[in-house]
Write a protein that holds these residues in place. Sequence first.
Motif, PDB file in Angstrom:
ATOM      1  N   HIS A   9       0.810  -1.224   0.000  1.00 24.94           N
ATOM      2  CA  HIS A   9       0.000   0.000   0.000  1.00 24.94           C
ATOM      3  C   HIS A   9       0.840   1.271   0.000  1.00 24.94           C
ATOM      4  O   HIS A   9       0.447   2.276  -0.613  1.00 24.94           O
ATOM      5  CB  HIS A   9      -0.954   0.002   1.197  1.00 24.94           C
ATOM      6  CG  HIS A   9      -2.105  -0.947   1.046  1.00 24.94           C
ATOM      7  ND1 HIS A   9      -3.176  -0.679   0.234  1.00 24.94           N
ATOM      8  CD2 HIS A   9      -2.333  -2.177   1.599  1.00 24.94           C
ATOM      9  CE1 HIS A   9      -4.035  -1.678   0.283  1.00 24.94           C
ATOM     10  NE2 HIS A   9      -3.546  -2.603   1.103  1.00 24.94           N
ATOM     11  N   ASP A 178      -4.941   9.072  -4.984  1.00 24.65           N
ATOM     12  CA  ASP A 178      -6.234   8.391  -4.808  1.00 24.65           C
ATOM     13  C   ASP A 178      -7.031   8.412  -6.112  1.00 24.65           C
ATOM     14  O   ASP A 178      -7.697   7.432  -6.459  1.00 24.65           O
ATOM     15  CB  ASP A 178      -7.036   9.057  -3.692  1.00 24.65           C
ATOM     16  CG  ASP A 178      -6.398   8.875  -2.325  1.00 24.65           C
ATOM     17  OD1 ASP A 178      -5.665   7.889  -2.152  1.00 24.65           O
ATOM     18  OD2 ASP A 178      -6.631   9.729  -1.450  1.00 24.65           O
ATOM     19  N   ARG A 183      -9.547   5.156  -5.834  1.00 20.17           N
ATOM     20  CA  ARG A 183      -9.920   4.724  -4.493  1.00 20.17           C
ATOM     21  C   ARG A 183     -10.459   5.899  -3.697  1.00 20.17           C
ATOM     22  O   ARG A 183     -10.466   7.043  -4.176  1.00 20.17           O
ATOM     23  CB  ARG A 183      -8.721   4.090  -3.780  1.00 20.17           C
ATOM     24  CG  ARG A 183      -7.582   5.034  -3.499  1.00 20.17           C
ATOM     25  CD  ARG A 183      -6.384   4.288  -2.916  1.00 20.17           C
ATOM     26  NE  ARG A 183      -5.306   5.206  -2.595  1.00 20.17           N
ATOM     27  CZ  ARG A 183      -4.096   4.819  -2.175  1.00 20.17           C
ATOM     28  NH1 ARG A 183      -3.843   3.511  -2.051  1.00 20.17           N
ATOM     29  NH2 ARG A 183      -3.168   5.695  -1.885  1.00 20.17           N
ATOM     30  N   GLU A 184     -10.900   5.633  -2.483  1.00 21.65           N
ATOM     31  CA  GLU A 184     -11.555   6.646  -1.659  1.00 21.65           C
ATOM     32  C   GLU A 184     -10.647   7.839  -1.415  1.00 21.65           C
ATOM     33  O   GLU A 184      -9.467   7.680  -1.048  1.00 21.65           O
ATOM     34  CB  GLU A 184     -11.977   6.039  -0.321  1.00 21.65           C
ATOM     35  CG  GLU A 184     -12.731   6.996   0.588  1.00 21.65           C
ATOM     36  CD  GLU A 184     -13.117   6.343   1.907  1.00 21.65           C
ATOM     37  OE1 GLU A 184     -13.652   7.061   2.780  1.00 21.65           O
ATOM     38  OE2 GLU A 184     -12.874   5.126   2.053  1.00 21.65           O
ATOM     39  N   GLU A 185     -11.176   9.025  -1.611  1.00 20.96           N
ATOM     40  CA  GLU A 185     -10.406  10.247  -1.404  1.00 20.96           C
ATOM     41  C   GLU A 185     -10.016  10.383   0.065  1.00 20.96           C
ATOM     42  O   GLU A 185     -10.801  10.107   0.963  1.00 20.96           O
ATOM     43  CB  GLU A 185     -11.236  11.459  -1.840  1.00 20.96           C
ATOM     44  CG  GLU A 185     -10.484  12.775  -1.763  1.00 20.96           C
ATOM     45  CD  GLU A 185     -11.321  13.941  -2.248  1.00 20.96           C
ATOM     46  OE1 GLU A 185     -10.868  15.096  -2.090  1.00 20.96           O
ATOM     47  OE2 GLU A 185     -12.432  13.700  -2.773  1.00 20.96           O
ATOM     48  N   THR A 187      -7.370   8.744   1.346  1.00 19.19           N
ATOM     49  CA  THR A 187      -6.540   7.600   1.719  1.00 19.19           C
ATOM     50  C   THR A 187      -5.071   8.006   1.777  1.00 19.19           C
ATOM     51  O   THR A 187      -4.318   7.563   2.628  1.00 19.19           O
ATOM     52  CB  THR A 187      -6.722   6.444   0.721  1.00 19.19           C
ATOM     53  OG1 THR A 187      -8.110   6.095   0.663  1.00 19.19           O
ATOM     54  CG2 THR A 187      -5.915   5.230   1.135  1.00 19.19           C
ATOM     55  N   SER A 188      -4.674   8.871   0.836  1.00 21.97           N
ATOM     56  CA  SER A 188      -3.298   9.356   0.789  1.00 21.97           C
ATOM     57  C   SER A 188      -3.297  10.868   0.577  1.00 21.97           C
ATOM     58  O   SER A 188      -4.194  11.417  -0.065  1.00 21.97           O
ATOM     59  CB  SER A 188      -2.530   8.671  -0.355  1.00 21.97           C
ATOM     60  OG  SER A 188      -1.261   9.249  -0.534  1.00 21.97           O
TER      61      SER A 188
END
Length: 265
Positions: A9, A178, A183-185, A187-188
């Motif tokens: 990840h 992201d 993927r879900e906003e 996360t990074s």
Amino acid sequence: DCTPEVVYHRHILPSIALLPLVLKSSHDTDDDTNNNNIQPLKIVDVGTGGGFPGLPLALLLPHCEFTLVDSIQKKLVAVSEMAAELDVENVRIHCGRCEEMYAEREGRKEHLGKYDVCLGRSVTALPRFCAWMYPLLKMQQQQQDEDGDGEEGRLIYIIGGELEDVVESRIRSDTNLDELLDREEGTSDKRALIFMANDVEEIAVESGEVDKIVRHAPAGTGKKSKKKKNQQQQRTNKVAKGAWQKRDNSVKKERGYDDFQRFEF
């Protein structure tokens, strides 16, 4: 913390997120009809560390040529072993500082202005990174002179946090990881930035970082720059805090009782 989940990840996913940005070049297309006349992209990963983002991308882009650069040899030994284990044949490693890759004649011939894409991932402050690597990228005028239709080189850099004004004003593309990974906003907090080669050079010059680079003399010459000599002399003369020093008996000691008188009874 180096579990497979963390590595995947934090390191592998951010690396492969750059794939569509690398493929934005017209050198890479999905049309195989003219691929025989297309030169493979030359990609350099500066400050690769454990092989990120260069090694995962090399696996996905077997037709591209990757050069992974780092100044720490033990890291590159590990990268070489991983590349061999994965049977990756389009990767070579370079142990040394980026700004010295093109300092000598052989280095200039092999590296100066030879790369289509440079990759970096939070290596250092962006203006300093630009000063190190901008000579590696193909410049637009250079490409026009050589083949008439070549593309200007690009820097793709992963970073988080705020940027200097000299950097912000020259960003050509700014995409959250992201979004690239769908993927879900949140996360990074990392973003992938794109700069063209001429912009990278302007950042290096305008920030003043290009003037701060000190290169070693070629091996075997025994020569050092005056600035380098002065820096080394200053380090040599500087006494560490708490270090023991040879006593100078010519200096009068300050005891605080020079007027002391002894009385005998």
